[in-house]
Structure formats: C-alpha cells, structure tokens
Scaffold this motif. Structure first.
Motif, PDB file in Angstrom:
ATOM      1  N   SER A  41      -0.135 -20.318  -2.784  1.00  0.00           N
ATOM      2  CA  SER A  41      -1.104 -19.281  -3.121  1.00  0.00           C
ATOM      3  C   SER A  41      -1.118 -18.264  -1.995  1.00  0.00           C
ATOM      4  O   SER A  41      -1.895 -18.364  -1.056  1.00  0.00           O
ATOM      5  N   ASP A  42      -0.212 -17.269  -2.070  1.00  0.00           N
ATOM      6  CA  ASP A  42      -0.087 -16.263  -1.019  1.00  0.00           C
ATOM      7  C   ASP A  42      -1.071 -15.138  -1.289  1.00  0.00           C
ATOM      8  O   ASP A  42      -0.898 -14.340  -2.206  1.00  0.00           O
ATOM      9  N   ILE A  43      -2.129 -15.066  -0.477  1.00  0.00           N
ATOM     10  CA  ILE A  43      -3.117 -14.019  -0.644  1.00  0.00           C
ATOM     11  C   ILE A  43      -2.536 -12.702  -0.145  1.00  0.00           C
ATOM     12  O   ILE A  43      -1.990 -12.620   0.956  1.00  0.00           O
ATOM     13  N   VAL A  44      -2.638 -11.650  -0.967  1.00  0.00           N
ATOM     14  CA  VAL A  44      -2.075 -10.346  -0.620  1.00  0.00           C
ATOM     15  C   VAL A  44      -3.177  -9.298  -0.597  1.00  0.00           C
ATOM     16  O   VAL A  44      -4.229  -9.452  -1.226  1.00  0.00           O
ATOM     17  N   VAL A  45      -2.917  -8.234   0.148  1.00  0.00           N
ATOM     18  CA  VAL A  45      -3.862  -7.119   0.218  1.00  0.00           C
ATOM     19  C   VAL A  45      -3.220  -5.821  -0.252  1.00  0.00           C
ATOM     20  O   VAL A  45      -3.890  -4.803  -0.355  1.00  0.00           O
ATOM     21  N   PRO A  51     -10.682  -8.842  -3.466  1.00  0.00           N
ATOM     22  CA  PRO A  51     -10.399  -9.903  -2.496  1.00  0.00           C
ATOM     23  C   PRO A  51      -9.762 -11.127  -3.142  1.00  0.00           C
ATOM     24  O   PRO A  51      -9.911 -11.382  -4.342  1.00  0.00           O
ATOM     25  N   ASN A  52      -9.024 -11.875  -2.308  1.00  0.00           N
ATOM     26  CA  ASN A  52      -8.538 -13.218  -2.657  1.00  0.00           C
ATOM     27  C   ASN A  52      -7.607 -13.242  -3.864  1.00  0.00           C
ATOM     28  O   ASN A  52      -7.695 -14.138  -4.700  1.00  0.00           O
ATOM     29  N   ARG A  53      -6.702 -12.275  -3.941  1.00  0.00           N
ATOM     30  CA  ARG A  53      -5.690 -12.307  -4.993  1.00  0.00           C
ATOM     31  C   ARG A  53      -4.382 -12.823  -4.411  1.00  0.00           C
ATOM     32  O   ARG A  53      -3.916 -12.351  -3.373  1.00  0.00           O
ATOM     33  N   SER A  54      -3.752 -13.780  -5.098  1.00  0.00           N
ATOM     34  CA  SER A  54      -2.458 -14.266  -4.662  1.00  0.00           C
ATOM     35  C   SER A  54      -1.369 -13.381  -5.260  1.00  0.00           C
ATOM     36  O   SER A  54      -1.612 -12.573  -6.158  1.00  0.00           O
ATOM     37  N   ARG A  55      -0.148 -13.562  -4.782  1.00  0.00           N
ATOM     38  CA  ARG A  55       0.964 -12.740  -5.270  1.00  0.00           C
ATOM     39  C   ARG A  55       1.236 -12.980  -6.750  1.00  0.00           C
ATOM     40  O   ARG A  55       1.798 -12.118  -7.425  1.00  0.00           O
ATOM     41  N   LEU A  56       0.810 -14.142  -7.279  1.00  0.00           N
ATOM     42  CA  LEU A  56       0.997 -14.437  -8.700  1.00  0.00           C
ATOM     43  C   LEU A  56      -0.193 -14.007  -9.547  1.00  0.00           C
ATOM     44  O   LEU A  56      -0.138 -14.094 -10.761  1.00  0.00           O
ATOM     45  N   ASP A  57      -1.256 -13.532  -8.909  1.00  0.00           N
ATOM     46  CA  ASP A  57      -2.443 -13.094  -9.634  1.00  0.00           C
ATOM     47  C   ASP A  57      -2.575 -11.583  -9.703  1.00  0.00           C
ATOM     48  O   ASP A  57      -3.524 -11.075 -10.314  1.00  0.00           O
ATOM     49  N   THR A  58      -1.657 -10.855  -9.083  1.00  0.00           N
ATOM     50  CA  THR A  58      -1.786  -9.409  -9.007  1.00  0.00           C
ATOM     51  C   THR A  58      -1.451  -8.745 -10.340  1.00  0.00           C
ATOM     52  O   THR A  58      -0.769  -9.315 -11.196  1.00  0.00           O
ATOM     53  N   LEU A  59      -1.905  -7.502 -10.479  1.00  0.00           N
ATOM     54  CA  LEU A  59      -1.624  -6.725 -11.674  1.00  0.00           C
ATOM     55  C   LEU A  59      -0.280  -6.007 -11.593  1.00  0.00           C
ATOM     56  O   LEU A  59       0.182  -5.438 -12.581  1.00  0.00           O
ATOM     57  N   ALA A  60       0.335  -6.015 -10.419  1.00  0.00           N
ATOM     58  CA  ALA A  60       1.664  -5.423 -10.206  1.00  0.00           C
ATOM     59  C   ALA A  60       2.460  -6.374  -9.320  1.00  0.00           C
ATOM     60  O   ALA A  60       1.892  -7.142  -8.548  1.00  0.00           O
ATOM     61  N   VAL A  64       6.187 -11.465  -1.115  1.00  0.00           N
ATOM     62  CA  VAL A  64       5.651 -11.853   0.176  1.00  0.00           C
ATOM     63  C   VAL A  64       6.760 -12.547   0.957  1.00  0.00           C
ATOM     64  O   VAL A  64       7.308 -13.551   0.505  1.00  0.00           O
ATOM     65  N   VAL A  65       7.090 -11.994   2.122  1.00  0.00           N
ATOM     66  CA  VAL A  65       8.121 -12.566   2.983  1.00  0.00           C
ATOM     67  C   VAL A  65       7.475 -12.874   4.327  1.00  0.00           C
ATOM     68  O   VAL A  65       6.965 -11.975   5.000  1.00  0.00           O
ATOM     69  N   THR A  66       7.476 -14.153   4.720  1.00  0.00           N
ATOM     70  CA  THR A  66       6.870 -14.540   5.977  1.00  0.00           C
ATOM     71  C   THR A  66       7.816 -14.288   7.139  1.00  0.00           C
ATOM     72  O   THR A  66       9.036 -14.174   6.965  1.00  0.00           O
ATOM     73  N   VAL A 157       5.372  -9.786   5.480  1.00  0.00           N
ATOM     74  CA  VAL A 157       5.631  -8.473   4.898  1.00  0.00           C
ATOM     75  C   VAL A 157       5.320  -8.560   3.408  1.00  0.00           C
ATOM     76  O   VAL A 157       5.761  -9.495   2.735  1.00  0.00           O
ATOM     77  N   GLU A 158       4.551  -7.615   2.913  1.00  0.00           N
ATOM     78  CA  GLU A 158       4.249  -7.542   1.485  1.00  0.00           C
ATOM     79  C   GLU A 158       4.937  -6.303   0.914  1.00  0.00           C
ATOM     80  O   GLU A 158       4.767  -5.197   1.436  1.00  0.00           O
ATOM     81  N   VAL A 159       5.720  -6.494  -0.136  1.00  0.00           N
ATOM     82  CA  VAL A 159       6.457  -5.402  -0.763  1.00  0.00           C
ATOM     83  C   VAL A 159       5.935  -5.225  -2.179  1.00  0.00           C
ATOM     84  O   VAL A 159       6.155  -6.068  -3.056  1.00  0.00           O
ATOM     85  N   LEU A 160       5.198  -4.151  -2.403  1.00  0.00           N
ATOM     86  CA  LEU A 160       4.693  -3.806  -3.733  1.00  0.00           C
ATOM     87  C   LEU A 160       5.777  -3.043  -4.473  1.00  0.00           C
ATOM     88  O   LEU A 160       6.161  -1.944  -4.076  1.00  0.00           O
ATOM     89  N   ARG A 161       6.281  -3.637  -5.546  1.00  0.00           N
ATOM     90  CA  ARG A 161       7.349  -3.003  -6.327  1.00  0.00           C
ATOM     91  C   ARG A 161       6.740  -2.276  -7.520  1.00  0.00           C
ATOM     92  O   ARG A 161       6.901  -2.652  -8.667  1.00  0.00           O
ATOM     93  N   ASP A 162       6.031  -1.202  -7.236  1.00  0.00           N
ATOM     94  CA  ASP A 162       5.392  -0.426  -8.298  1.00  0.00           C
ATOM     95  C   ASP A 162       4.945   0.900  -7.703  1.00  0.00           C
ATOM     96  O   ASP A 162       4.642   0.984  -6.503  1.00  0.00           O
ATOM     97  N   GLY A 163       4.894   1.941  -8.526  1.00  0.00           N
ATOM     98  CA  GLY A 163       4.370   3.212  -8.067  1.00  0.00           C
ATOM     99  C   GLY A 163       2.918   3.088  -7.655  1.00  0.00           C
ATOM    100  O   GLY A 163       2.116   2.455  -8.341  1.00  0.00           O
ATOM    101  N   ALA A 164       2.563   3.676  -6.502  1.00  0.00           N
ATOM    102  CA  ALA A 164       1.209   3.474  -5.982  1.00  0.00           C
ATOM    103  C   ALA A 164       0.667   4.717  -5.286  1.00  0.00           C
ATOM    104  O   ALA A 164      -0.156   4.616  -4.377  1.00  0.00           O
TER     105      ALA A 164
END
Length: 813
Positions: A41-45, A51-60, A64-66, A157-164
C-alpha cells in the motif's frame, strides 16, 4: 482507443492479450480470492490532494519507485536508473552535441523533455539554463536536469503518467515526476561503487576491445533528531567518471586508419550535497525546508580537425586536434515553508528558489583566424537561469451528507518569478582575428564558438496562478475529481486549464479509472531569448549557424512570429486489478498537442540571394529560430504488473512486468509568415521523423528480485523497440534495431551493517546497430560515416557503451 501500430508486434500482442484476459477475469477471481497481507500500500501525494491514497487507489496512474529499487543497478546516475525502472520514460545519451552531452534530458511517453513537470517534495523544480539546439531527441527544449539530484538523497520517486496542468501548472502535459526527499531523524549509511565498461566494440569499419568509463561514486547520508518532533537529513555524493569512446575508424587519408574522434560519454567530476529538515512548532504547525547544491565539471568532444583541415594550425597541432567542450554546472536550490491548520483549513505555504549556471570552456582548440598566436583554451561564456516560487495551498474535508465520505476541496495560489542571462566569452572565442579576411577560415573557437556581446541577454518575467480542486466520493464505488487553473504570464498573457477524473470500484479487486484534461506549456525564457553563433554539423559539413530569438529582425524576415503557449488535450482510460499478492494496472491514453514549440530547420544562405543578403553581414552561413505550429497526436498503453511470492525455504520473490506501447504522429506543420520568395521550409523530414520515431514505440521490462537471509539478487530484461535516427534524406537514415538488454546483480550481507554487491549491466554486451558505411537500399553510395565519428546511433534508448561491470561496498548504522 486504438492500440498504436508498432514495428515489432509480438511483445504488444503478448502483453495486451495478457492484460485483457486478466482484467476480464477480475470479477470472477474476486469472489474467491482474499486480499493478502503482503499487498503493498504505497501512499502517494502526486496527482491527488486527498490524504492516504495508495498508488492502486488513485484516479490516475502513478508509479512509485523507492530509493532501494533505484540502487539495485550498476549506474549511480539517477536519470539512467529511473529510466530503467519506468518503461514509459526514456533517457538517451547523446554525444558530440555540445552542452547536451552534459545536461541530458528525459522523455516521458515520447514527448518533449520540457513537457514533463518535475517537482521536489511537491514544489516546482527549476529548469536547466541549457536549451538543446543540436540534432538530439528533445531538440529545442529546456528541461530539468534530473542528475542534479543524488539518489542517496531520495526516499522515493512518484511518476504521474497523466496530464496535470490544471493541478500543477505549465509543463505537466506528459505527466509529473515528484522527487520525495529522505526524512530521517536517526541512522545513516554510506557506500562506495566502482564500475567500468568491459566491452567489445563492433563498428562498421572494425572491431576492438575497450576497458573505459571507469566510475567511482561515494555517497553517504545521516539523520539527526531535532527535538522530539523534528528531523534533519544530510546527504552527500561524489562522482568521478572517465570518458568512453565508441567512434568508428576514420577513413580519411590524414587519419592514417586510426580513431580520431571521441564519441561516447563525457568525463565528469561532480559533488553534490542535500539537506532536508522538518520541525514541529506547536499548535499543529510544522516548519520544513530543504537545500541542495551541485558542482559538476563535464567535458565532451566535438568533431576532430585533422592535420590537413583548413582550420588547423600546424605549428600548434602538427597532427590535428580534437576540440573539447567543457561545462561547469553550478546548481543550487533552497526551500522553506510552514504547514498546519488555519481557520479550519490544512494550509501549506512555501517559498522555493532554484538557480542553474553553466560556464562554457572550449579546450584543446584554436581560433584559426589568429594563426599561430591563437589561444588553445577559451572562456566561451555563460548561461544562467533562476526561479523563485511562492505558493500557498489549502485543503479541507467537508461533510456534505454523502454516505461514502466527505468531499475534499483544495485551492491555492502561486506567484513565480524567472530570469535568464547569457554572458559573453572572451573575445578570441568568437572574434575573427588578423587572418579573418580570408573567408576559408572559420571565426571563433573551433568546436564551440563563444557567446558574443550581441548574444548577451538579461530578461525576466513573472506569472500568477490560482487553482481549485474538488474530489467527491459520490458513492462507495464512484469517486469523481475536478480541477481548474488560471494563469497569467507577464510576457504572453493568460491561459485556463481543466481536468475531470473518475474512478469506479466494482469491488476491492477491480476498478476502472479515466480522465480528460486540457494542458499547456508556456514558452520558456530560454526558447524566447536564446541566441548564439555555433558550428553546426549538417550532412557532415561544418556550418556557421546563428540562432535568433523569434522576435528578432532576421527571424521575422525568415518566417518567425512571437512565441505563444503550447496547448494539449489528454484522454486516459484504465483498469486496476488486485488479487492477493498480485496487482495489475492497464492505462490507455491519447495526447493531442497544438502549437508545439520547436527549433526551425537551418535556413542556409544558399537558399536564395535574399537570405544571403540577411546573413552575410552577420558572418554566418545559416540561421534558425524557435517557432510554434507543430501539432502531434500520441496514443499508447501502459501496463504494470507485480506479483510477490514469499516462501519459507526458498526466500522471497518479487516479480514485475511493465510495458509501454507508444505511437507519436505529427499532424500539422508550421505555416511561414516569411516575406521571402520562395518561402523557406521551416520544419522538414528529419525533425518530423525524430518526433515520430526518435524514441522506442515499444519498451517492455521484466524483473525478478530475490532475497534469502543474507543473500539477494536481481535480474532484469528490458526490450527496446527499433528507434530511427533520421537524416535530411532517406539516404541519411539509420536505426538502432530492436534490442533486449539483460542486467544481473548479486548481494551479500557480510554483517548486519556491511554489505557487498557485484553485478553486470548489459550482461551480453548488447549494442544498437552500428552506423553503416552506406545506406545502399535508399541511396547507393551514400557514406554515413565519412569521418568515423558516428560509431552508433546516439538516439539509442539504452546508450551505446556495452557491458558494464561494477562492485559496491555499503555500510549502514
């Protein structure tokens, strides 16, 4: 959305069929599969302000690379390690391309490097002062230099693969890379890594063994407690890397059959320090901040000048010379902020400053117009960019009577100031000396002509932004998010962007998600104001070329207009599957970009008498400038699957398969406003094909990580689709070929604190296809390696250095 066509279909069919089958089966599996305690459960920002969204719970989609994963490879170069971990990200290694050899850009989803926004701890990172003006992928861009951040300073490192763009502002067209620094109040560690290339080089004209590129990296970090509720984490890294050479044998008579060029990685010596801190202030408030500094000396090579070259001075270099382009990069950043509750809102107020200064030297060279009195080492000038960002972000959860939970509303303001300078070099680096009346001689330092007083600029701008973002859980299964952003730039006006995202969870195991957004990228100060005179290689010949601002008289006459913002529309649709220890994400996307900013073709004086009349008084043979007008459409699919298998006797296994299939098409070219007759071509074949085929349309990575007691190992295979390095005509084309690179690493803990690692990147010594002597299929007799410089395509997504062996000693406390 259609899956884009690719040149090698089998990896696409395999990965796509597997993903569709798994997603289709998800509801049935979910009825009988329990969630495993091993599920990560990788929490991302990044990409969400809830708050408290994991990489599998996001809308986009968010990768996550440690830091631990980034260090399971031979390279200590952060950008290279990140590209190995993220299939949709490419980091090429250009050579013989001036400053781009030292400040190398990344690309996400095959788009321009400056169309990916980089954040540090959620705040905008400053760009490099360098603008890429030579024939590389990302030509015309001024992007962030990721290698100014040491891996040891990072937590993840968090990589958002979506237009933002609606969430974060300019540049976030392809996505967002958020670097999250390490936060430690105790403990520490250190490591020393040594590596070297041990390879057999097979070029068009011969074969040889090379043992070069020796690299030593020493890094350390330490955490300190600041009272009971604070931390200070210090990190430091030193790197010393020797150059590599993969040039071909030089066939020209004066070369005597030897290797006269240096085509490969530059030699580098750099040191970097970072600090990250946070401290409670009471009443729920916290102060935080970070600072970093890097000093990098990097030296690459230009094209060789043989003994019989008209610009050689035999009394200085009786055997000819190889000019070097040396860059000293000083990169600094500092940030501070306060975080707490203000009138019921979660508030975050920050001030961030960043500066990048590049000092250029041309070494082992000469200015032929000074004859035997020429210097051999030149101060060639400087580029400086800095940025100051003041941000205020607020968020609050509101109970609006929804059974699924509260509505989360966020809004914020941002003020940004930027400045850009070009400083001239010493007069001998650009002047025409006593022999300058002879037009056979090129003026200025050979290899890299210094910036002239006429090139000097000192400009600035500011912009104001405001955004709002609301996330609403409409039901237990359906969540929607909407964001809008307004920006006002002092130099080109206003822009508005928006984004709408949604996610539907059928059950805990399976969800669909998608988004539609508009984006923008403001023209950088570097693109708006960069100007220089340089020696550019065109079809194997040196052409003295002037680069002019779009608003200059020369550029206007040739067809330039004032730059305006790029705009985009992004669409994405994907699915998330969780089955115990297995998870899979599949995300399809389409990105339409209008008015993309590019660097024009070289418009040569030979084009027409009118062009010659413009350029001859300036002492140059060609001109180029930045312009809008290229429209592209990018379609693709990202697939990421992971399975964790713990066993009692055989150890723990972690399997990952990730793939990116990407297709870029150029749909529209710039219209010229030139008053000349005929009108010059502003963007032609070579530039079009670089955008479409200069990055791999298929990249598939499969990795297995294993650990048992004191032992550990990682094996990774990465498949790269064919990449085209296009010429101005079909006869100048050559490609990398489709290749698979295997990496292998083994680890052993000598004690609880001391560990050793040995490994080999590119175990089987894979190279891209070498540059052929001629391209007989399309242009019989065309000699693509007439001077022996280009041994391999520098568009290669995995470089062209061959096998790399390394060892590492690490200590933790």
């Amino acid at each position: 959305m259609r899956i884009p066509p690719v040149r090698n279909a089998s990896p696409v069919l395999f990965a796509t069929a597997s993903a569709i089958a798994l997603l289709t089966a998800a509801p049935a599996f979910a009825q009988s599969t329990e969630q495993s305690a091993e599920t990560v459960s990788d929490i991302v920002v990044t990409g969400t302000r809830a708050p408290n969204r994991s990489r599998l719970d996001t809308l986009a989609p968010v990768d996550v690379v440690t830091a631990q994963n980034l260090q399971k490879t031979g390279t200590t170069e952060f950008a290279t390690a990140l590209a190995q971990a993220i299939p949709s990200l490419t980091f090429q290694r250009p050579s013989a391309n001036d400053g781009t050899d030292s400040v190398r850009p990344i690309t996400l989803r095959g788009l321009s490097p400056d169309q990916t926004l980089v954040l540090v701890n959620g705040t905008r990172r400053h760009a490099s002062a360098l603008v890429n003006v030579n024939g590389t992928v990302g030509r015309g861009s001024a992007a962030v230099d990721l290698n100014t951040i040491p891996t040891g300073a990072l937590d993840r490192v968090e990589v958002l693969r979506d237009g933002a763009s609606a969430q974060y502002g300019s540049d976030a067209i392809a996505g967002v890379v958020n670097l999250r620094l390490k936060e430690a109040s105790s403990g520490g560690g250190a490591s020393v890594t040594y590596g070297q290339y041990l390879t057999t080089v097979k070029t068009a004209r011969g074969e040889r063994d090379e043992h070069d590129g020796a690299t030593v990296t020493a890094s350390a970090w330490q955490g300190f407690a600041l009272g009971d509720d604070g931390f200070l984490t210090l990190s430091a890294e030193y790197l010393n890397r020797d150059s590599t050479n993969r040039a071909d044998y030089d066939p020209r008579p004066a070369a005597n059959g030897g290797i006269t060029a240096r085509f490969g990685d530059p030699d580098v010596e750099q040191w970097t320090v970072f600090a990250n801190a946070g401290k409670g202030l009471g009443n729920g408030w916290k102060a935080y901040g970070w600072a970093g500094y890097q000093d990098r000396d990097s030296t690459g090579a230009a094209f060789p000048r043989l003994s019989d070259n008209i610009n050689n001075v035999a009394s200085i270099y009786p055997n000819g010379f190889l000019p070097k382009v040396a860059i000293n990069s000083k990169d600094a950043s500092v940030a501070g902020g306060l975080r707490g509750e203000l009138a019921g809102w979660n508030a975050d107020i920050s001030l961030t400053y960043g500066r990048n200064a590049l000092d250029f030297r041309t070494k082992d060279s000469l200015n032929s117009t000074y004859g035997a009195n020429s210097p051999t080492d030149f101060d060639s000038g400087s580029l400086i960019y800095d940025q100051l960002v003041l941000g205020a972000d607020f968020s609050r959860a509101f109970d609006v009577g929804l059974s699924a939970g509260p509505l989360n509303f966020a809004w914020g303001l941002e003020q940004r100031w930027e400045s850009y300078q070009i400083k001239a070099g010493q007069p001998e680096s650009y002047n025409r000396g006593p022999l300058g009346a002879d037009t056979r001689f090129a003026g200025g330092a050979q290899g890299f002509v210094g910036f002239q007083p006429s090139n000097e600029v000192d400009v600035d701008r500011n912009n104001f932004a405001a955004y709002a973002d609301v996330e609403i859980p409409l039901t237990d299964k359906l969540t929607v998010d909407g964001a809008v952003r307004f920006e006002d730039y002092s130099d080109f006006g206003t822009t508005q962007t928006g984004k709408l995202s949604a996610r539907y969870d059928f059950n805990h195991s399976f969800a669909l998600r998608g988004s539609i957004s508009t984006g923008f990228r403001a023209p950088s100060l570097q693109q708006s104001y960069f100007t220089s005179t340089q020696s550019v290689i065109q079809n194997g010949a040196v052409v003295e070329t002037g680069t002019f601002p779009a608003t200059s008289a020369v550029a206007s006459a040739l067809g330039a207009r004032p730059l305006k913002a790029e705009t985009s529309t992004n669409y994405s649709l994907g699915g998330v599957l969780r089955l115990g220890r297995f998870d899979l994400t599949v995300d399809a996307y389409k990105i339409d970009i209008d008015n993309q900013i590019v660097l024009s073709e070289l418009i040569n004086r030979s084009f027409s008498p009118q062009v010659a009349g413009l350029l001859d008084p300036l002492g140059i043979q060609a001109a180029r400038f930045f312009l809008n007008g290229v429209s592209t459409s990018t379609e693709g699919v990202d697939i990421v699957g992971r399975y964790r298998l713990p066993t009692e006797r055989l150890g723990d296994f972690d399997f990952t398969v990730a793939a990116n299939f990407n297709d870029v098409k150029v749909n529209k070219l710039p219209n010229s406003s030139s008053v000349l007759n005929p009108v010059p071509t502003l963007f032609a074949r070579q530039r079009i094909l670089t955008i479409e085929d200069g990055t791999p349309d298929t990249k598939v990575s499969a990795a297995a990580d294993w650990g048992l007691n004191k032992f550990g190992a990682t094996v990774r295979a990465t498949y790269y689709g064919d990449v085209l390095q296009a010429g101005s005509t079909p006869g100048g084309d050559y490609s990398t070929g489709a290749k698979t690179v295997i990496d292998l690493e083994g680890r052993y803990q000598l004690t609880d604190r001391i560990g050793v690692t040995v490994g080999v990147d590119n175990l089987f010594d894979e190279y891209p296809d070498y540059v052929p002597i001629s391209n007989a299929a399309s242009a019989p007799g065309t000699d693509l390696t007439s001077n022996g410089v280009l041994g391999f395509p520098y568009y290669s997504p995995f470089g062209f250095n061959g096998r790399y062996a390394y060892a590492r000693l690490s200590v933790k406390w």
